[in-house]
Design a protein around this motif. Structure first.
Motif, PDB file in Angstrom:
ATOM      1  N   GLU B 250      51.989  14.297  24.387  1.00 49.37           N
ATOM      2  CA  GLU B 250      50.669  14.142  25.005  1.00 49.37           C
ATOM      3  C   GLU B 250      50.482  12.711  25.468  1.00 49.37           C
ATOM      4  N   THR B 251      50.921  11.781  24.651  1.00 46.24           N
ATOM      5  CA  THR B 251      50.794  10.370  25.014  1.00 46.24           C
ATOM      6  C   THR B 251      51.572  10.050  26.285  1.00 46.24           C
ATOM      7  N   GLY B 253      52.040  12.002  28.734  1.00 44.27           N
ATOM      8  CA  GLY B 253      51.619  12.792  29.890  1.00 44.27           C
ATOM      9  C   GLY B 253      52.526  13.981  30.148  1.00 44.27           C
ATOM     10  N   ARG B 264      44.502  13.292  29.611  1.00 48.53           N
ATOM     11  CA  ARG B 264      44.725  13.080  28.182  1.00 48.53           C
ATOM     12  C   ARG B 264      43.788  13.963  27.368  1.00 48.53           C
ATOM     13  N   GLU B 266      43.455  13.337  23.543  1.00 52.00           N
ATOM     14  CA  GLU B 266      43.887  12.754  22.266  1.00 52.00           C
ATOM     15  C   GLU B 266      43.271  13.437  21.057  1.00 52.00           C
ATOM     16  N   GLY B 574      42.482   8.476  30.809  1.00 48.10           N
ATOM     17  CA  GLY B 574      43.662   8.381  29.963  1.00 48.10           C
ATOM     18  C   GLY B 574      44.899   7.857  30.632  1.00 48.10           C
ATOM     19  N   LEU B 575      45.439   8.605  31.591  1.00 48.41           N
ATOM     20  CA  LEU B 575      46.711   8.191  32.171  1.00 48.41           C
ATOM     21  C   LEU B 575      46.456   7.142  33.247  1.00 48.41           C
TER      22      LEU B 575
END
Lengths: 614, 614
Positions: B250-251, B253, B264, B266, B574-575
């Motif tokens: 997930e981190t 992508g 994201r 989290e 997020g990304l």
């Protein structure tokens, strides 16, 4: 309404033989301009998801531009708009010549043709009046033959828009031919077949109205002042015509060869270039109405197997498709194939592409002599080229299959054939390589009518022509990706406006900037359109056409390029690795949607539509 | 034949209730190995363009690997091969567990199942003999229920391969479940439906043969020597199972979120990660035969709405598809949906993907409560998730439509729905993002069975795992384009060999290099396969599968990715821009075809086939 633009359109119902006037108010005209812009607005209002292209309900819309029949240089063009039977989506095609200006001389800005005639009919439009006339004696005749007949039956100075036998037979690659043997054809999207489905053979136009101009003195002065620049800047282009570009484009890897496979073909293109034509079969140049450039070529072949060719000569696109695509380097054969296309009313671009497609099928055994009626459909076989064009025009033998275009033909042939079928949204690629210009790649993938070289026309700006308003400062490079999407979108807005105003895009070769074109437009209309409004209006037209297409099922999945254009480098000698690029379409589209305010499926967001007043 | 590999396969004709032995000679075995390699060879020989996936003629092929039932670590897997009813092309799916090793204990390397039983049947395979048994009393029962019944009717140590109600009803997303509630499912490609079309409920296997090994002492010594490394290297992986990777992916992508849209998540993934499972519902670990890693999770839910879950826990892919894709962060719900998939016999990857697809349709009004039988199909609705899985398993209500997979369902729904349908060649994307790993992008586009994360399994090597033989030196980066095609092709050759040898790809997490795996393979077979032969054989298998697909119409046009994966960056927070890339598939494919010796349509050239002895 101020100035010269009346927004006066006649609605002609062929079923009921009724004519009504439909006026568009100034607000609508200013929002949608004219040409394919106002044409798109009409199409949007009058069709729905179920409108069959060949149904009486599908309108066939002819639209001149606001500056038609004025002094404005290159403003003599007109647009034809309808739902395309070839692609099933928005269809527009335009033509030069004299017909658009003549329509304006007859006091009209456009015609909306609906319904279906009971028997072959032509329309005689004179000074704003429309007469329904029998065309039974013309049915089956070609466009060159009927031109003098129709003039004889109407007026010696009349101008004819007509279909040939291909349009009559609903061949999906057929167009609408204007001006007889000085042919200017609205070729793309199969709109000749729409006309054929309405049993409408021709529209003959004549008039004596003067073009009203809001600021005639200013316009005259401006045109007079700029004319020397136009003449000087366009000199070479005018001398060699559009096919003067053949050698340059081939050198750049932009010219289509062997269904987009071969790298270079130096010896071949020399024989079908503008200079080669000028030194051999060229008789004289001719110009569209109000055009000082005169890129038209009149050619004549007196002897040999192709004796009899006499009229409009092949353009750059035609050299690319009937010539390079099929590896035919026999200029006289290309001229003959071109003339047959004009006479039968076929789009030379799609015709050449589908023949090249068929040649690749033949090479790979998917078509054999049994399918081709014994014709040896090998690369470079110029007799075969001419025979194939005839067969398509007559819808005869294999011509029936090929006249459906590469998408349908490849599906019917099956097997690997779809890999040979290069099209976007069903429209065959014109003679520019998406691998050679990433701007063209993105434009082909997103143009409303499918693979279109005109709706963004980036290529000139990607190799040195300047137009600061779209970011073309002479340094836009062909293969740059950063900033390319914004550049392409702006070019589309501008060129969409040219298609609505009905300027010829070649005015840029005459050294004219956007500011000149806009000034003339304002002098005619009496408006005060500035650059911001110009681009906003262009964006509106593009989004309008997109929404029409969305209604017919178009979304992101259709904004693509043929696998060959994305994956396959050209083969054979000539192009170095540094000259071989493959467009990163995903990135380009992502940037484009973001810049356009479209969602990820390529659909304009509601707020964008509101912003544009749609 | 030298060593332990007999190439002994039984051909079972369900129509005629006949069993024949078919021996493959050493040359054939060495050329095609076993598993999905030899399976592909059999499929190629026994099908043609017209073989309907549900026809009696379509063989359903179960193949163990040459090292099955030996000491070789992770060698307990087996492959199932058939023409896929979901995709219409080459289908392979593999499973761990104990069934493959048991088949070998029964003296067999494989089973070729043809024909169609007149009434529900199961096969009882013991020590090389096959018995046709009535399965009427099992028809309609789920795979966990029938496991003890079948053991009771046969042998308490027998192993069961079975379909659930989904496979019986020809649901196109159904797989073949092994080992009852310690489920290991050959999930992908809908091969459970092929089994259902043959009215074959289960294949129960038991045997007492020892695995013949050519050099048993060498093998024992080598395994003993390397075991500490395997145990040490795979410690964390074994402790957390495959879903231990959820947070990392997930981190990066790479983890699928909201049908591949969200950037994201989290807070969400924390709740469905390996550690979260370890701290809550995990009961114990379990291992496939001969595997020291033991990545299997046994979970149990005692109370709450999902009480009753008791058996195999969700894997990484399942967390990605039933969890992230649907934005469901309720671990117990995911565990329940997973268990229903296992019981009914559904592929969790495709099931999760099609539910996420349906959620996006619901969000956009293409599906309403009228279609969903009143279920509120909103993102994150865990009750809806569980209900949808049930409906698919039962082929009930909207489950009938969704059980056809995203390609067919989107076509039936129409409109914009195809834009929400992420698949390659009809197979739903697994839980790795082609935008996150360009190696995965190219692999998904070219894998024989469609979007497949296993056939190249580049991701580990694109983030640090080393395997010098494929160029993975720890410096292969995710978004590099240069050299990526060659790297992917080599990974495919290697992983295709693992699929034929039936190694588990996780052996790499155990620190084992290709050289170790090859050494063990030679110690079992008695062969002297070197690296060159290994890779050449892998290339042969890949080309064989490609030729099978070519016969079923696959070409370049099919080697693509969903528009969303090529065009659309993830949205939301997020990304960063630096983490958002779009794969330049055209360039990657061009390089890949060139390296592979395929022509531009993606078809192996004749000289390549000759070189590979095909």
């Amino acid at each position: 309404m101020a100035g010269g633009y009346m927004g006066r359109v006649l609605r002609v119902d062929l079923s009921r033989k009724k004519v009504e006037e439909q006026k568009f108010n100034e607000e609508t005209c200013r929002k949608f301009i004219g040409g394919s812009g106002l044409g798109a607005k009409i199409l949007y209002d009058e069709t729905n998801a179920d409108t069959d292209p060949f149904s009486p309900e599908n309108p066939l819309i002819f639209m001149a531009g606001p500056t038609a029949n004025t002094q404005v240089p290159t403003s003599g063009r007109h647009a034809v708009v309808s739902r395309s039977p070839l692609t099933g989506i928005f269809g527009e095609s335009d033509a030069g010549g004299t017909w658009g200006a003549k329509l304006k001389q007859a006091g009209l800005d456009g015609l909306i043709i609906t319904g279906k005639a009971h028997s072959p009919t032509y329309l005689w439009v004179q000074d704003g009046k429309v007469e329904f006339r029998d065309a039974s004696h013309l049915w089956g005749k070609d466009t060159y033959e009927i031109d003098p007949i129709l003039k004889g039956e109407t007026h010696k100075n009349a101008t004819v828009a007509a279909i040939g036998p291909a349009g009559e037979k609903l061949v999906l690659l057929s167009g609408i031919v204007h001006d007889g043997s000085d042919a200017r054809i609205a070729g793309r999207c199969g709109l000749g077949a729409v006309m054929g489905s309405k049993k409408l053979k021709a529209i003959v136009v004549q008039g004596s109205a003067k073009a009203p101009v809001a600021h005639p003195d200013d316009l005259a002065a401006s045109v007079k002042e700029l004319m020397p620049t136009i003449l000087e800047s366009s000199k070479t282009f005018g001398q060699l015509g559009t096919s003067g570009g053949v050698i340059t484009h081939e050198t750049m890897g932009n010219f289509p060869l062997q269904n987009w496979r071969l790298g270079r073909w130096e010896e071949g293109v020399k024989k079908i270039s503008g200079p080669a034509m000028a030194e051999s079969i060229l008789v004289k140049r001719y110009a569209c109405r109000q055009c000082p450039i005169a890129c038209g070529r009149e050619v004549k072949v007196d002897k040999g197997p192709y004796a009899g060719v006499d009229g409009a000569g092949p353009e750059y696109e035609t050299m690319g498709t009937l010539g390079g695509m099929c590896l035919v380097d026999n200029l006289e054969a290309v001229a003959m194939a071109n003339e047959i296309c004009n006479r039968y009313g076929l789009d030379t671009i799609s015709a050449g592409c589908v023949i090249a497609f068929a040649m690749e099928c033949y090479e790979n055994g998917l078509l054999t002599k049994k399918d081709t009626d014994g014709i040896d459909l090998t690369w470079g076989n110029h007799q075969a080229l001419v025979e194939m064009v005839k067969k398509m025009g007559k819808k005869e033998g294999i011509g029936e299959l090929l006249g459906k275009g590469v998408r349908r033909a490849s599906q019917e042939i099956g097997g690997i054939a779809p890999e040979f079928a290069l099209h976007v949204k069903g429209l065959e690629l014109p003679a520019h390589d998406p691998r050679s210009y990433f701007g063209a790649a993105l434009a082909f993938a997103t143009s409303a009518r499918g693979a279109c070289h005109l709706s963004a026309w980036t290529m000139g700006f990607e190799r040195g022509l300047t137009m600061p308003e779209v970011g073309a400062d002479g340094r836009v490079t062909r293969w740059e990706v950063n900033g390319k999407a914004e550049f392409v979108a702006k070019c589309q807005y501008m060129m969409g406006m040219y298609d609505a105003m009905k300027y010829c895009k070649f005015i840029a070769f005459g050294g004219m900037k956007l500011s000149h074109c806009l000034k003339w437009f304002n002098q005619v209309t009496g408006w005060d359109m500035d650059l911001a409004e110009f681009f906003k209006t262009g964006e509106r037209l593009l989004n309008l056409k997109r929404m029409i297409n969305v209604g017919w099922g178009v979304s992101r999945k259709d904004d693509t390029l043929p696998p060959r254009s994305m994956t396959h480098k050209r083969t054979g000698p000539g192009l170095t690795d540094a000259e071989q690029h493959l467009p990163p379409l995903g990135r380009l589209l992502s940037d484009y949607y973001e810049y356009s305010g479209w969602n990820e499926w390529g659909i304009p967001r509601p707020e964008k539509l509101r912003e544009l007043g749609l």
